[in-house]
Design an enzyme around this catalytic site. Structure first.
Site, mmCIF file in Angstrom:
data_model
loop_
_atom_site.group_PDB
_atom_site.id
_atom_site.type_symbol
_atom_site.label_atom_id
_atom_site.label_comp_id
_atom_site.label_asym_id
_atom_site.label_seq_id
_atom_site.Cartn_x
_atom_site.Cartn_y
_atom_site.Cartn_z
ATOM 1 N N THR A 30 0.861 -1.178 0.000
ATOM 2 C CA THR A 30 0.000 0.000 0.000
ATOM 3 C C THR A 30 0.890 1.217 0.000
ATOM 4 O OG1 THR A 30 -1.951 1.026 0.912
ATOM 5 C CG2 THR A 30 -0.373 0.250 2.487
ATOM 6 N N THR A 76 -11.757 2.861 12.492
ATOM 7 C CA THR A 76 -12.508 3.637 13.486
ATOM 8 C C THR A 76 -12.019 5.072 13.534
ATOM 9 O OG1 THR A 76 -10.970 2.978 15.222
ATOM 10 C CG2 THR A 76 -12.910 1.593 14.865
#
Length: 464
Positions: free
Chosen positions: A234, A464
C-alpha cells in the site's frame, strides 16, 4: 550525489499544520510528528523546473476535518510518463484507469497526477472506475488538456466508494493553488499520507555526461507505513524530473530502479490493491533526450534514479506502523541475485525475526530458520556448513559474529543487547562461508522493520 540532507527539525509552520494526528486516520491523537521522525523532514529542496504542486483539504474520510487529503502534481508542459503497479489481483479502480491512460498514450503527453488519501477506491465495481476516470477528466479540464493527460492514485480503506462530488468540487481549488515552493511540495507530500507519521519527500540535483555544465533536478514523494511488501504494497510514489527522457527509456529506468528499492522493502508482508509508483519527465532543463539504454546518459541516470528511490523507499520502512527498528539484511556470496533477494525477503517478512528484534533478542536461530525455508532459490544456494550470520552495529564497531560456517559462536549477550538498542541494524548472511566467498559475489539487500505492540493497535483501530 546523495539526496538532499534531512535536517533535524521540521519547519515550524508545517509542524503546526500536522499537529493533531500521530497516526493519520487510524488512531487520531493530539500529537505532533514524533520527535524521532522530525529529522526526516526536509526544510528546503531543489525541485524540477516546470512542475507545480498543491495539497488541498477535502475531507475524504469524515474524521479528517482539517488535513490536506487531495494532492495534485502537474507540469506546465507535456511529459514522458512511466509507472509500475501492484501485482495484487484485486487492482483498485485508479490503478486500472492509470494503466488504461498510459496504454492509450504510450506514456506521451501526460501532464498531471491526482491523488486522494482516505479511501482506496478499491473493489468498488463500475462506479469506482467511473469515479477514478472523472477525477482524471476534471484535472484535464482545469489544466487545459483534451484527454488522457492525468494519472490517478488513491489510498485508504478498501471497499468504500469515494465521496466523488466532494473531490471534484475541490479540484478547481487544487489547480488554482498550484505552486513550486518547498512548502507546497511538503504540503502535497502530506496530502497523500494515511497512517504515516511524517510526510516523505526528497529532492536532489544531478548532471549527465552529455551536458556536464547543465544541472538537472529530481523530486519525489511517497506514502506508506503498513501493508508494505512487494510487489509493491500500500505504497504510492510520484517522482518528477526536468531531465529529457523518452517514455520507453523512462519505463525501463523505473522498472529497474523499483526492483532494487520499492520492491526491496517490507513492513508487514502484505501486498495492497493500490500501489503505484509513477515518474514524469518534462525535459524543461534541456539537453539531449535519453532515448536509448545503450548511451552513457542512460547508465548514469539509472544509477541516480536507483539511489534516489532507495533513499525514498527507506523512509517508508522508517515510518513502518509501530516500528522501532530500521533493519538492513544483506545476503552475500549467493550464486545469483534472485536467490539472494528471495532469502532476504523471507527474513524481512518473518514475524518471529521481527518480534525478536523488537524485543532486542539476538535470536539468530529465527534468522537461520527463515533462510532454511526460503522457497525458489537455486539448488545448492543454502548449505548449512558454509552459512554465516552476523550483526553489523550502526556505530561502526566490529561485527558481532553469531554463526560462522554453520558453527555457533560464543555470543556476548550483553553486547548483542546493546547493539539491538539502536534504531539501525544490519544483518549479514554470508552463504559462501564467511570470508572464503566460495559462491561468488552476488548480493541481495532488503530493508525492513520490526513488529511492535503498536502495529496491532494501529491496524485493529484502522477503520474507526
Amino acid at each position: 550525489m546523495a539526496p538532499s540532507a534531512q535536517p533535524t527539525a521540521a519547519m515550524a509552520t508545517f509542524t503546526r499544520m500536522v499537529k493533531g494526528q500521530m497516526r493519520c486516520y487510524s488512531a487520531p491523537v493530539d500529537a505532533a510528528i514524533p520527535a524521532s521522525k522530525r529529522k526526516y523532514i526536509p526544510t528546503s529542496g531543489t525541485y524540477p523546473k516546470g512542475f507545480f504542486v498543491s495539497g488541498t483539504h477535502v475531507g475524504v474520510k469524515a474524521s479528517n476535518t482539517k488535513f490536506p487529503d487531495l494532492a495534485l502534481i502537474t507540469s506546465e508542459t507535456p511529459c514522458s510518463a512511466a509507472a509500475v503497479f501492484t501485482t495484487n489481483k484485486f487492482q483498485a479502480a485508479p490503478v486500472q484507469v492509470s494503466k488504461k491512460i498510459l496504454n492509450a498514450t504510450q506514456g506521451q503527453g501526460i501532464r498531471s497526477v491526482i491523488i486522494n488519501s482516505g479511501c482506496a477506491n478499491a473493489v468498488t465495481g463500475k462506479g469506482g472506475l467511473e469515479d477514478a476516470m472523472s477525477m482524471a477528466t476534471k484535472v484535464d479540464e482545469y489544466t487545459g488538456v483534451a484527454e488522457n493527460g492525468t494519472l490517478v492514485m488513491s489510498t485508504g480503506v478498501i471497499g468504500q466508494r469515494l465521496p466523488i462530488s466532494k473531490i471534484l468540487s475541490k479540484i478547481p481549488e487544487a489547480t488554482s493553488s498550484l505552486s513550486s515552493t518547498h512548502d507546497a511540495w511538503l504540503t502535497t507530500a502530506r496530502a497523500i499520507c494515511t497512517t504515516d507519521t511524517f510526510p516523505k519527500l526528497l529532492s536532489q540535483t544531478f548532471t549527465l555526461p552529455s551536458s556536464p555544465g547543465r544541472t538537472y533536478n529530481i523530486a519525489g514523494m511517497t506514502k506508506g507505513a503498513g501493508m508494505i511488501h512487494p510487489n509493491m504494497a500500500t505504497l504510492l510514489g510520484v517522482i518528477a524530473t526536468d531531465a529529457p527522457i523518452v517514455p520507453s527509456a523512462l519505463q525501463s529506468l523505473l522498472k529497474t530502479s523499483v526492483a532494487r528499492s520499492f520492491n526491496a522493502i517490507s513492513v508487514d508482508g502484505d501486498t495492497s490493491t493500490n500501489d503505484t509508483v509513477a515518474i514524469l519527465a518534462n525535459g524543461a532543463a534541456g539537453g539531449a533526450p535519453i532515448n536509448s539504454t545503450q548511451n552513457d546518459d542512460y547508465v548514469v541516470m539509472q544509477n541516480i534514479l536507483t539511489s534516489f528511490l532507495q533513499s525514498l523507499s527507506q523512509l517508508v520502512v522508517r515510518d513502518g506502523e509501530g516500528a522501532t527498528k530500521f533493519v538492513t539484511v544483506r545476503i552475500q556470496n549467493s550464486p545469483d541475485y534472485p536467490s539472494a533477494q528471495l532469502i532476504a525477503s523471507t527474513i524481512a517478512r518473518s514475524p518471529l525475526v521481527k518480534t525478536a528484534l523488537y524485543g532486542r533478542d539476538a535470536n539468530w536461530g529465527r534468522i537461520l530458520c527463515a533462510i532454511g525455508y526460503t522457497q525458489g532459490v537455486a539448488p545448492g544456494t543454502v548449505v548449512p556448513e558454509r552459512t554465516s550470520v552476523s550483526f553489523k552495529p550502526a556505530d561502526g564497531s566490529p561485527v558481532l559474529k553469531l554463526l560462522v560456517n554453520g558453527e555457533p559462536e560464543q555470543v556476548d549477550e550483553e553486547r548483542a543487547s546493546a547493539i539491538l538498542q539502536d534504531e539501525d541494524l544490519e544483518i549479514i548472511v554470508d552463504l559462501g562461508g564467511g570470508e572464503k566467498g566460495e559462491l561468488g559475489g552476488e548480493e541481495g539487500v532488503y530493508w525492513f522493520c520490526d513488529f511492535s505492540h503498536e502495529y496491532v493497535t494501529i491496524n485493529g483501530d484502522y477503520r474507526t
